[in-house]
Enzyme design. Structure first.
Site, PDB file in Angstrom:
ATOM      1  N   CYS B  56       0.486  -0.968  -0.208  1.00 44.25           N
ATOM      2  CA  CYS B  56       0.337   0.403   0.159  1.00 44.25           C
ATOM      3  C   CYS B  56       0.748   1.676   0.083  1.00 44.25           C
ATOM      4  O   CYS B  56       0.593   2.353  -0.559  1.00 44.25           O
ATOM      5  CB  CYS B  56      -0.800   0.180   1.054  1.00 44.25           C
ATOM      6  SG  CYS B  56      -0.743  -0.325   3.116  1.00 44.25           S
ATOM      7  N   HIS B 162      -2.377   1.308   7.152  1.00 42.54           N
ATOM      8  CA  HIS B 162      -2.764   1.686   5.781  1.00 42.54           C
ATOM      9  C   HIS B 162      -2.288   3.088   4.801  1.00 42.54           C
ATOM     10  O   HIS B 162      -2.552   3.401   5.890  1.00 42.54           O
ATOM     11  CB  HIS B 162      -4.101   1.202   5.264  1.00 42.54           C
ATOM     12  CG  HIS B 162      -4.176   1.154   4.226  1.00 42.54           C
ATOM     13  ND1 HIS B 162      -4.031  -0.373   2.841  1.00 42.54           N
ATOM     14  CD2 HIS B 162      -5.282   1.654   2.990  1.00 42.54           C
ATOM     15  CE1 HIS B 162      -4.731  -0.064   1.794  1.00 42.54           C
ATOM     16  NE2 HIS B 162      -5.826   1.316   1.689  1.00 42.54           N
ATOM     17  N   ASP B 180      -8.753   5.044  -2.179  1.00 41.13           N
ATOM     18  CA  ASP B 180      -7.550   3.670  -1.400  1.00 41.13           C
ATOM     19  C   ASP B 180      -7.064   2.758  -2.146  1.00 41.13           C
ATOM     20  O   ASP B 180      -7.467   2.195  -3.477  1.00 41.13           O
ATOM     21  CB  ASP B 180      -8.861   2.882  -0.740  1.00 41.13           C
ATOM     22  CG  ASP B 180      -8.253   1.692   0.187  1.00 41.13           C
ATOM     23  OD1 ASP B 180      -7.375   1.410  -0.039  1.00 41.13           O
ATOM     24  OD2 ASP B 180      -8.697   1.638   1.503  1.00 41.13           O
TER      25      ASP B 180
END
Lengths: 233, 233
Positions: B56, B162, B180
């Site tokens: 991520c 994240h 995202d």
């Protein structure tokens, strides 16, 4: 010392309008207000870069399959089921596509195989009015998406045959937003629909046929089932 | 027979608002009209999926570097110079990141190494007013982008730490749009800035520090030069 390789190409404007330019933003806002960017939200949420120089067809299809929430029915990485180009290993070997790209017909085959509903139109057996009608249809809802197969020459761009999805439409200016999957080369851009249509009418030398467009939507059956059956799962 | 693996997770709404829902579209339009989506156009043009479950941080940085048109100074594939996660092989071995992810500090190191200007803020040494100020700054121009490092628990989402870039801001509702990068899990979504801030205040167990955010912009020097010099090119 010159640096090896290329850092993008300058987008020929006109005929294109850069999505992130002030004129591009204006076209975008007007199109939202006019209801012809309804497919944009989901599609741009899955906008991707073709992972190989000849994977434009696979990347365009992968984006659209993810935007339509079609389940590949098998794992990608970790526990996740998801489409990227590597999951599109049907109809034509990936190694062959890496070298030569993919034909319009084979991409249609692949869309079916992945579990989507596909309607394919060769430019020589269709018309610009049909094309505009389908671009409108998929811009005013998020039930379907259009992938265009065109020759970049019609847009004064370098390169030859290319695939990319259409992200929206501006009625007043008759322009389509191309979410170009060769993002290392050109940013997303608006183009006159008439020129895009011209590019779709160029004959593909390898097949002797005109290019065209395809309309992709969710099947009525359970998504992913077709693929699962074919792969024996 | 149950199918192996997972097809996405249901986005917890509230607190989130799905980008492509009618409420999400309304927030988006109001934000455009208010001038707080100016960074969105370029950033979304390079929106990508993290290519590994623990990438991520790398995917967030890669998007931002491409959005800022920072030249990696070396080839990616074919003749093209371009960032993806595989190009971010500095500060921490990619194989290690694949297993454990990357810390906030190492991602800052990597952004510098790739040739960007970075300002990093740990939540414990900053404030929500600072955070809001920088989110506003980067939403009203396309000169910079914010990457947030947060714990998903604050947003009632499954998972832990994240990273994702922020794609815009709605002043009236005090909500940020999270692009995202775990696109196989959640679609882009709006969240209350206060909750995102809470998630940034969770302590990272592996480093004992709070998470935070970073502001990334183009350096004043020629982009890519730093990397080129470091790699001896």
């Amino acid at each position: 010392m010159a640096m090896a390789g290329l850092y993008r190409r300058l987008l020929p404007c006109p005929p294109a309008v850069d999505f992130a330019s002030s004129q591009g933003k204006q076209l975008f806002l007007e199109s939202i207000q006019n209801g012809t960017m309804e497919g944009f939200y989901r599609l741009v949420s899955y906008f991707q870069t073709q992972s190989e120089p000849a994977f434009c067809g696979l990347a365009s299809l992968s984006m659209v399959l993810n935007a339509l929430a079609i389940d590949p029915g098998r794992k990608w990485k970790g526990p996740w089921r998801w489409f990227d180009e590597s999951m599109l290993d049907c109809c034509e070997p990936l190694e062959k596509i890496k070298v030569r790209g993919i034909s319009f017909g084979k991409l249609v085959c692949l869309a079916h195989c992945a579990g989507a509903k596909v309607e394919a139109f060769h430019a020589s057996h269709s018309s610009i009015d049909d094309f505009r009608k389908y671009v409108m249809k998929c811009s005013t809802s998020d039930d379907c998406h259009v992938i265009s197969s065109y020759h970049r020459g019609a847009l004064k761009q370098t390169g030859t045959g290319h695939f990319s999805p259409i992200g929206g439409y501006h009625v007043g200016k008759d322009m389509a937003l191309i979410l170009d999957v060769a993002r290392f080369k050109y940013p997303p851009h608006w183009v006159p629909l008439t020129l895009l249509w011209e590019g779709m009418n160029y004959v593909d030398e390898s097949t002797g046929q005109s290019r065209g467009f395809m309309l992709i939507s969710r099947p009525h059956r359970e998504p992913g089932m077709l693929y699962t059956l074919r792969s024996g799962g």
